[in-house]
Design a protein around this motif. Sequence first.
Motif, PDB file in Angstrom:
ATOM      1  N   GLN A  92       0.831  -1.205   0.000  1.00 55.65           N
ATOM      2  CA  GLN A  92       0.000   0.000   0.000  1.00 55.65           C
ATOM      3  C   GLN A  92       0.869   1.260   0.000  1.00 55.65           C
ATOM      4  N   TYR A  93       1.949   1.246   0.808  1.00 55.24           N
ATOM      5  CA  TYR A  93       2.852   2.393   0.813  1.00 55.24           C
ATOM      6  C   TYR A  93       3.501   2.594  -0.556  1.00 55.24           C
ATOM      7  N   LEU A  94       3.935   1.498  -1.169  1.00 59.23           N
ATOM      8  CA  LEU A  94       4.556   1.592  -2.490  1.00 59.23           C
ATOM      9  C   LEU A  94       3.562   2.091  -3.535  1.00 59.23           C
ATOM     10  N   GLN A  95       2.312   1.636  -3.434  1.00 52.57           N
ATOM     11  CA  GLN A  95       1.293   2.087  -4.373  1.00 52.57           C
ATOM     12  C   GLN A  95       1.025   3.581  -4.217  1.00 52.57           C
ATOM     13  N   ALA A  96       0.966   4.042  -2.958  1.00 51.23           N
ATOM     14  CA  ALA A  96       0.750   5.474  -2.725  1.00 51.23           C
ATOM     15  C   ALA A  96       1.925   6.297  -3.257  1.00 51.23           C
ATOM     16  N   ASP A  97       3.150   5.824  -3.039  1.00 54.27           N
ATOM     17  CA  ASP A  97       4.317   6.532  -3.569  1.00 54.27           C
ATOM     18  C   ASP A  97       4.301   6.574  -5.092  1.00 54.27           C
ATOM     19  N   LEU A  99       1.631   6.458  -7.059  1.00 52.44           N
ATOM     20  CA  LEU A  99       0.589   7.393  -7.496  1.00 52.44           C
ATOM     21  C   LEU A  99       1.053   8.841  -7.358  1.00 52.44           C
ATOM     22  N   ASN A 100       1.735   9.142  -6.246  1.00 51.38           N
ATOM     23  CA  ASN A 100       2.260  10.495  -6.074  1.00 51.38           C
ATOM     24  C   ASN A 100       3.300  10.819  -7.140  1.00 51.38           C
ATOM     25  N   LEU A 101       4.128   9.826  -7.456  1.00 49.17           N
ATOM     26  CA  LEU A 101       5.134  10.035  -8.503  1.00 49.17           C
ATOM     27  C   LEU A 101       4.469  10.286  -9.857  1.00 49.17           C
ATOM     28  N   ALA A 105       4.834  13.709 -11.945  1.00 48.89           N
ATOM     29  CA  ALA A 105       5.361  13.659 -13.312  1.00 48.89           C
ATOM     30  C   ALA A 105       4.392  14.308 -14.298  1.00 48.89           C
ATOM     31  N   ALA A 106       3.084  14.043 -14.125  1.00 48.04           N
ATOM     32  CA  ALA A 106       2.087  14.650 -15.019  1.00 48.04           C
ATOM     33  C   ALA A 106       2.052  16.166 -14.845  1.00 48.04           C
ATOM     34  N   ARG A 107       2.159  16.645 -13.590  1.00 53.11           N
ATOM     35  CA  ARG A 107       2.147  18.087 -13.358  1.00 53.11           C
ATOM     36  C   ARG A 107       3.390  18.750 -13.949  1.00 53.11           C
TER      37      ARG A 107
END
Length: 249
Positions: A92-97, A99-101, A105-107
Amino acid sequence: MNTAYVRQAFRSSTASLSSRTIGRSSRDALTSHGRRIVGRRQYSDDKAPAAAEADAEKEVESDRTEVTPETELLKTIKAKEAETTDLKSRLQYLQADFLNLQRNAAREKEQQRDFAITRFAGDLLETVDVLALALKSVPEDVLAQVDSPSPDSSESSSPNSKSVQAYLKELHQGVDMTHRLLLSTLFKYHVKPFDPTGDKFDPNQHEALYQAPIPGKEPGTILECQKTGYTIKDRLLRAAQVGVVQDTS
């Protein structure tokens, strides 16, 4: 005769004394032996429950320490459940990281696309300024004279000839069209001009060139905009160069 009597009395008293002593000693010996027997019985009776309790505890401990396949399986299942919970939390932590990445990147990609022409647009602003100065250099009354020519000039001129004012007006119109077209092109890329005349001076948006005391004007108000400011996507591209009303108090 007296002597014989005395001897016989002494012997009899000695015999009776010795028999009493022997009887008393034998009685004392029997009493002490009985006490020892009773004490041993009491000690053995007290010791029996304690030994029984100790044996029961040993049996319980042996039952507890006895390992069966079921207990081993339960221990393995609990260990696997704990490992699964740990791996799930890590995932879950890796998935959240991740998604934030992706969001960052999109921004950043969007910002790079929006502000890719920042330097190019900044260079073009000098051309826009030159065209604006060229338009301001022609007085409006001169252009009005072209619209209403005098009778003498119209009679003396041939039908195919044009006056200097007419050429000047056409040149002014061409420069104005070029200026408008360049501004509309910059507007497509979110580059917009702003004129802060009459607004409060903001050091984040404006660049003060001079200060002048003006009666009837609020101090800190922008008096004149000598060079128009520009923004690109709500980000300052160039600060407006202005004159500010000075505080005389």
